[in-house]
Motif scaffolding. Structure first.
Motif, PDB file in Angstrom:
ATOM      1  N   SER A  67     -19.242 -22.090  52.888  1.00 22.24           N
ATOM      2  CA  SER A  67     -18.508 -23.154  52.778  1.00 22.24           C
ATOM      3  C   SER A  67     -17.700 -21.946  51.810  1.00 22.24           C
ATOM      4  O   SER A  67     -16.087 -22.486  52.311  1.00 22.24           O
ATOM      5  N   THR A  69     -13.585 -20.846  53.330  1.00 15.41           N
ATOM      6  CA  THR A  69     -12.457 -21.619  52.519  1.00 15.41           C
ATOM      7  C   THR A  69     -12.065 -20.135  51.522  1.00 15.41           C
ATOM      8  O   THR A  69     -10.375 -20.208  51.587  1.00 15.41           O
ATOM      9  N   VAL A  94      -9.424 -21.176  54.591  1.00 19.98           N
ATOM     10  CA  VAL A  94      -9.239 -22.456  55.846  1.00 19.98           C
ATOM     11  C   VAL A  94      -9.897 -23.732  54.325  1.00 19.98           C
ATOM     12  O   VAL A  94     -10.608 -23.580  53.308  1.00 19.98           O
ATOM     13  N   PHE A 120     -11.697 -28.774  51.617  1.00 18.13           N
ATOM     14  CA  PHE A 120     -11.348 -30.169  52.308  1.00 18.13           C
ATOM     15  C   PHE A 120     -12.279 -30.000  54.160  1.00 18.13           C
ATOM     16  O   PHE A 120     -13.609 -30.543  54.652  1.00 18.13           O
ATOM     17  N   ILE A 121     -11.346 -29.096  54.900  1.00 20.24           N
ATOM     18  CA  ILE A 121     -12.351 -28.718  55.649  1.00 20.24           C
ATOM     19  C   ILE A 121     -13.435 -27.502  56.027  1.00 20.24           C
ATOM     20  O   ILE A 121     -14.044 -27.947  57.201  1.00 20.24           O
ATOM     21  N   ALA A 122     -12.705 -27.129  55.274  1.00 19.58           N
ATOM     22  CA  ALA A 122     -14.615 -26.550  55.694  1.00 19.58           C
ATOM     23  C   ALA A 122     -15.813 -26.601  55.377  1.00 19.58           C
ATOM     24  O   ALA A 122     -16.874 -26.492  56.089  1.00 19.58           O
ATOM     25  N   LEU A 132     -16.038 -29.831  55.187  1.00 22.37           N
ATOM     26  CA  LEU A 132     -16.845 -31.323  56.613  1.00 22.37           C
ATOM     27  C   LEU A 132     -16.915 -30.505  57.926  1.00 22.37           C
ATOM     28  O   LEU A 132     -18.373 -30.477  58.064  1.00 22.37           O
ATOM     29  N   ALA A 133     -16.682 -28.992  57.807  1.00 19.93           N
ATOM     30  CA  ALA A 133     -17.372 -28.345  59.602  1.00 19.93           C
ATOM     31  C   ALA A 133     -18.717 -27.766  58.791  1.00 19.93           C
ATOM     32  O   ALA A 133     -19.464 -27.879  59.921  1.00 19.93           O
TER      33      ALA A 133
END
Length: 314
Positions: free
Chosen positions: A102, A106, A111, A114-116, A118-119
């Motif tokens: 993560s 990031t 990225v 929040f998105i990193a 979540l993925a």
């Protein structure tokens, strides 16, 4: 006393007020044995929130913690017959790797966290589902007790072993935050990342470390889940992500970072525990409890966020 100074004391004032309200209406709540059991029950949540604290402390967010904990319960259950006690070390290492991933996404791929996270959380969920064939798994009680019996139960003092584990972890996290170069670097990043970069700090390295720490503690929380419940499932820790975030924020570590820390999260988790217990005492339906946590989350963000760092809210 100005509002700014008073705001720093909101978490423990809130905790005291909540305890007094619930204790006044339901005196049985204040029984020492009841309070010890309440504290023991929230240890997995506290460990997850503790790991998340340093990520929020630097101004990020970790939405993968719950999925990593779920994955850990499955991997721990599967690996226990093969590796015994060492299965715990393996799953903690797996959590650290997912957390570091993560951080890498990031920092290096730019990225948003929040998105990193979540993925990466979706990846951890898929691993848990594949490894468990999307079903609940169960530990052999004898193997569990031989390898991890020290994590649960109570000693001759009557204090649950989980509380001792939580105490050790919070002391280590506090030492990292307040007595090491890494902790000072994380504070600098949270207070102002551009200034930290300009001062020569290796910001990316420290941010990856914070995410790795969060993943590692999420794995420890998952391991404790699996030991307490004697099994694993890709959904065993469902419903813990929002309370963990609430605990960090209501404790006084804002999303903008730079202030607060692990001791604030300790107070925040106790607030969440009292809120959860009060909803049971006052008969709040389970279907409405997430609504309460959502309201508390909004209030916590509104009271703790540093608006000087956010001139525009998107």
């Amino acid at each position: 006393m100005s509002f700014g100074r008073l705001k720093r004391h909101f978490p423990w004032i809130t905790l005291v007020v909540l305890v007094l309200i619930v204790g006044t209406v339901h005196p049985s709540f204040l029984r020492p044995q009841n309070l010890i059991e309440l504290a023991g029950d929230i240890v997995p949540l506290f460990i997850m929130a503790l790991g998340m604290t340093l990520v929020i402390y630097i101004g990020g967010i970790d939405l993968s913690a719950q999925s990593v904990a779920n994955m850990t319960t499955v991997l721990a259950t599967i690996s226990l017959p093969l590796f015994g006690l060492f299965s715990g070390l393996l799953v903690i290492l797996a959590g650290l790797v997912f957390g570091a991933l993560s951080g890498f996404v990031t920092t290096r791929l730019k990225v948003p966290s929040f998105i990193a996270t979540l993925a990466v959380g979706g990846l951890a969920l898929s691993v848990g589902q594949y490894a468990s064939s999307q079903r609940a798994l169960y530990m052999d009680a004898g193997q569990r007790d031989r390898a991890f019996g020290w994590m649960v139960g109570s000693g001759w003092t009557g204090v649950p072993h989980e509380l001792i584990l939580a105490l050790v972890l919070v002391v280590l996290a506090w030492f990292l935050q307040n007595r090491t170069t890494t902790g000072r670097a994380l504070k600098a990043i949270g207070a102002g990342e551009p200034a930290a970069v300009a001062s020569g700090l290796k910001v990316e390295r420290y941010k990856i470390l914070a995410f790795a720490f969060s993943g590692m503690l999420a794995a420890i929380a998952g391991l404790l889940f699996s030991v307490k419940l004697s099994g694993g499932s890709p959904t065993l820790a469902e419903g813990f992500l929002l309370p963990a975030i609430v605990a960090v924020l209501v404790g006084g570590t804002p999303l903008t970072g730079g202030v607060g820390g692990v001791l604030n999260t300790l107070v925040g988790v106790l607030i969440v525990a009292v809120v959860r217990a009060s909803m049971l005492y006052f008969g709040v339906p389970a279907t409405s409890q997430q609504i309460v946590f959502g309201i508390v989350l909004i209030a916590a963000i509104a009271l703790t966020i540093d608006r000087s760092k956010m001139r525009i809210v998107k």
